[in-house]
Motif scaffolding. Structure first.
Motif, mmCIF file in Angstrom:
data_model
loop_
_atom_site.group_PDB
_atom_site.id
_atom_site.type_symbol
_atom_site.label_atom_id
_atom_site.label_comp_id
_atom_site.label_asym_id
_atom_site.label_seq_id
_atom_site.Cartn_x
_atom_site.Cartn_y
_atom_site.Cartn_z
ATOM 1 N N LYS A 14 40.784 50.095 32.217
ATOM 2 C CA LYS A 14 40.922 48.971 31.272
ATOM 3 C C LYS A 14 42.198 48.675 30.810
ATOM 4 C CE LYS A 14 37.582 49.896 28.035
ATOM 5 N NZ LYS A 14 36.828 49.655 26.996
ATOM 6 N N THR A 15 42.838 49.662 30.467
ATOM 7 C CA THR A 15 44.313 49.235 30.125
ATOM 8 C C THR A 15 45.095 48.820 31.183
ATOM 9 O OG1 THR A 15 44.836 51.646 30.449
ATOM 10 C CG2 THR A 15 44.214 51.227 28.237
ATOM 11 N N LYS A 16 44.791 49.283 32.559
ATOM 12 C CA LYS A 16 45.509 49.046 33.689
ATOM 13 C C LYS A 16 45.450 47.430 33.879
ATOM 14 C CE LYS A 16 47.585 52.771 35.227
ATOM 15 N NZ LYS A 16 48.962 52.846 35.602
ATOM 16 N N TYR A 17 44.198 46.733 33.425
ATOM 17 C CA TYR A 17 43.881 45.427 33.645
ATOM 18 C C TYR A 17 44.831 44.481 32.703
ATOM 19 C CZ TYR A 17 39.447 46.465 36.328
ATOM 20 O OH TYR A 17 38.583 46.794 37.102
ATOM 21 N N PHE A 18 45.014 45.163 31.410
ATOM 22 C CA PHE A 18 45.808 44.403 30.495
ATOM 23 C C PHE A 18 47.241 44.417 30.180
ATOM 24 C CE2 PHE A 18 41.259 43.635 30.071
ATOM 25 C CZ PHE A 18 41.036 42.394 30.202
ATOM 26 N N GLU A 19 47.828 45.193 31.197
ATOM 27 C CA GLU A 19 49.298 45.194 30.860
ATOM 28 C C GLU A 19 50.078 43.687 30.689
ATOM 29 O OE1 GLU A 19 50.263 49.259 33.396
ATOM 30 O OE2 GLU A 19 50.605 47.505 34.211
ATOM 31 N N LYS A 20 51.098 43.588 30.381
ATOM 32 C CA LYS A 20 51.524 42.139 29.880
ATOM 33 C C LYS A 20 51.774 41.455 31.087
ATOM 34 C CE LYS A 20 53.867 42.913 25.461
ATOM 35 N NZ LYS A 20 55.390 42.576 24.983
ATOM 36 N N THR A 21 51.431 40.081 31.128
ATOM 37 C CA THR A 21 51.583 39.327 32.227
ATOM 38 C C THR A 21 52.083 38.029 31.797
ATOM 39 O OG1 THR A 21 49.461 38.087 31.943
ATOM 40 C CG2 THR A 21 49.385 40.075 33.458
ATOM 41 N N SER A 22 52.227 37.192 32.679
ATOM 42 C CA SER A 22 53.237 36.001 32.289
ATOM 43 C C SER A 22 52.036 34.874 31.971
ATOM 44 C CB SER A 22 53.909 35.184 33.510
ATOM 45 O OG SER A 22 53.190 35.173 34.526
ATOM 46 N N TRP A 23 50.869 35.052 31.917
ATOM 47 C CA TRP A 23 49.956 34.217 31.533
ATOM 48 C C TRP A 23 48.488 34.952 30.860
ATOM 49 C CZ3 TRP A 23 51.063 34.919 36.752
ATOM 50 C CH2 TRP A 23 50.098 35.720 37.585
ATOM 51 N N PRO A 24 47.990 34.162 30.132
ATOM 52 C CA PRO A 24 46.812 34.990 29.309
ATOM 53 C C PRO A 24 45.768 35.500 30.220
ATOM 54 C CG PRO A 24 47.278 32.780 28.351
ATOM 55 C CD PRO A 24 48.097 32.639 29.729
ATOM 56 N N PRO A 25 45.220 36.589 29.937
ATOM 57 C CA PRO A 25 44.419 37.211 30.724
ATOM 58 C C PRO A 25 43.097 36.323 31.070
ATOM 59 C CG PRO A 25 44.047 38.163 28.500
ATOM 60 C CD PRO A 25 45.069 37.285 28.400
ATOM 61 N N PHE A 26 42.342 36.663 32.108
ATOM 62 C CA PHE A 26 41.023 35.879 32.266
ATOM 63 C C PHE A 26 39.901 36.140 31.361
ATOM 64 C CE2 PHE A 26 43.423 36.578 36.386
ATOM 65 C CZ PHE A 26 43.662 35.106 36.821
#
Length: 566
Positions: free
Chosen positions: A512-524
């Motif tokens: 779960k934490t791997k899915y939500f590392e910072k991205t340049s757009w909001p998470p799905f």
């Protein structure tokens, strides 16, 4: 090279599957790649041509294309430089036909598939077509050999893709043939053998053969069908008006660009003909369009409005009213499909001078619903085009597109079949999984999320495909439960591709934490729901599956009780 002899002649299929040719696919060739779309299209075209006349003695010849061979004169060995897809698919078709015709026909088909050795000619028993060394063993065992052909339906997880395509196409053709009476199957055999032609181009020199192949497949800026039609159409207009109409034509071509302008003519042909093209675009365009409108009327009432509509539709650039944003969003979804067959009804509707934005939006909602359903149900190209042709016919006759009987609407059976496909293993069908999940994520976010970065999006499993035997996954899921859920909707999320490899087979909390590392757009939204779940079990998946299916069911009105929007 100067003395290399090149031979070219038309031959029936029955003439080339003889001892005069022993076809081999060299190792350097790409793997067999035709999908069920292409194999199904070839079958449908052959079947339609075989039915065109009451008697086969009156049948028109059917041209299947050309093949280029490296072949010495008076020698049977023929190395295929171009044409392996057609020759292979033909062999698959003849092989499956062999199992569903009478014994005399089956024996004749066997002789088209295998050469019987002859000691006088010093020839051996061998298949008439031999694929690349990597694939021939599989091809010979399961396609060419009659016993193996009967085992095709039992094969699972076939790899590599070239072999999977052979299995898929063979099973598709078996299914299509099962719909025919034996007399029609045998008529089809005779038509293919005696009335279906290939142009065989052969030379003993590989360099010469490759040069021929390159010329046949040249993609330069030679005279196109639009150039030829322009000369004919402008030439039919009175000389005093030709300059003005030439300027109109050039303006539309400049606005779209040469390639899109050429595509537009194919879509206009479909709007008028409402059937799949069987002959050249020039011949069909003249017969379907130009016999109904003169030069001036074509440019003023067809080319200009359809060109404008095509630009708005294919570029999602409609600017005509309060619903423009919603219209362009739906056009964006349609553009993500793996085909462009939806474009003719779209440009026909957008080309209506009286259509306001509310009417366009209502039409697009149902067009995307129909297109998505056919994608999910894996409707082949021939049946897709036939369906859109019926939609165009209703539009032309000004029938009610929103009645239950309308071809724009899904029947009860189609809604049920679509829902069933969505409830099955979505992940295993590459071309539909991303579209369905993006569409689902958009519905969950009330349509407000932008997917302009969609080329960077991948589909990831939460429950891994191959978890470690000592992992918690193996405790939470029995092998049967894992098999049931791993590829279904509830277990899939959307990720950026650059993060796809980071999560892998990790345990749920770590993953779960791997899915939500910072991205340049909001998470799905789909992925965010996984973050909020404290556990991932069969019970969680069952509840999630029901919820997600309801969202898609509401979006595409798959429940028979959901009325058509007014």
């Amino acid at each position: 090279m100067a003395g290399t002899k090149i031979q070219a002649a038309e031959h029936t299929v029955g003439e080339i599957f003889t001892d005069d040719y022993h076809f081999t696919i060299p190792r350097y060739q790409r793997p067999y790649a035709w999908t069920t779309d292409q194999a199904g299209e070839m079958f449908d075209d052959l079947l339609a041509a075989s039915r065109a006349k009451d008697s086969l003695t009156e049948a028109d010849p059917y041209f299947l294309g050309s093949i280029v061979l490296v072949k010495a004169e008076k020698q049977a060995l023929a190395e295929v430089v171009d044409g392996q897809q057609r020759l292979t698919t033909l062999t698959v078709l003849l092989s499956v036909l062999r199992d569903c015709v009478s014994a005399p026909f089956a024996a004749s088909l066997e002789s088209r598939i295998f050469q019987k050795g002859d000691p006088i000619k010093q020839t051996a028993d061998q298949p008439r077509l031999r694929l690349r060394d990597q694939d021939q063993g599989f091809f010979g065992k399961y396609v060419q050999e009659r016993e193996g052909n009967g085992l095709l339906a039992s094969l699972t997880n076939v790899r590599p893709d070239s072999r999977a395509r052979l299995v898929e196409n063979a099973l598709l053709l078996k299914s299509r043939l099962s719909e025919l009476e034996i007399v029609e199957r045998e008529r089809l055999v005779s038509f293919i053998d005696q009335h279906t032609y290939l142009v065989v181009v052969s030379t003993a020199d590989f360099e010469s053969a490759y040069r021929i192949f390159s010329v046949l497949n040249e993609r330069g800026l030679d005279l196109t069908h639009t150039d030829i039609l322009k000369a004919e159409i402008i030439g039919s207009i009175p000389e005093t008006d030709q300059d003005a109409y030439t300027t109109k034509w050039a303006q539309e071509e400049d606005d779209l660009g040469r390639n899109d302008f050429g595509d537009l003519f194919s879509h206009i042909r479909m709007v008028y003909a409402k059937t799949k093209a069987r002959e050249s675009i020039l011949k069909e365009f003249r017969a379907s369009v130009l016999q109904r409108v003169d030069g001036k009327k074509f440019i003023d009432d067809v080319l200009v409005p359809y060109s404008d509509a095509f630009e708005a539709v294919t570029r999602a650039s409609y600017v005509g009213g309060p619903d423009a944003e919603a219209i362009n969003r739906l056009l964006g979804w349609l553009k993500l499909l793996d085909n462009t067959d939806w474009i003719p009804p779209a440009i026909s509707y957008f080309g209506r001078p009286t259509a306001d934005s509310a009417e366009l939006l209502r039409f697009l909602v149902d067009l995307e619903r129909l297109a998505a359903s056919m994608l999910v149900r894996r409707v082949d190209i021939t049946r897709r085009i036939e369906r859109y042709g019926r939609v165009l016919d209703w539009m032309e006759r000004e029938c009610d597109l929103y009645s239950d009987e309308s071809p724009l609407q899904l029947s009860a059976d189609e809604r049920t079949a679509t829902a069933a496909k969505l409830d099955a293993e979505i992940y295993t069908v590459t071309r539909i999984r991303l579209y369905v999940l993006l569409r689902l994520d958009s519905a969950l976010s009330d349509g407000g999320t932008s997917y302009d970065h969609s080329p960077l999006i991948s589909v990831e499993h939460v429950l891994p495909q191959s978890p470690a035997v000592d992992s918690a996954w193996a405790t939470e899921f029995t092998p049967l439960e894992r098999s049931l859920w791993v590829h279904r909707l509830a277990n899939l999320v959307l990720l950026s591709k650059r993060k796809n490899s980071q999560a892998g087979n990790l345990e749920f909390e770590v993953k779960k934490t791997k899915y939500f590392e910072k991205t340049s757009w909001p998470p799905f939204v789909l992925t965010g729901q996984v973050l909020a779940s404290p556990e991932w079990t069969p019970v969680v998946l069952e509840e999630r599956q029901e919820t997600l299916l309801k969202v898609l069911g509401d979006l595409w009105r798959l429940d028979p009780g959901i009325p058509i929007a007014s």
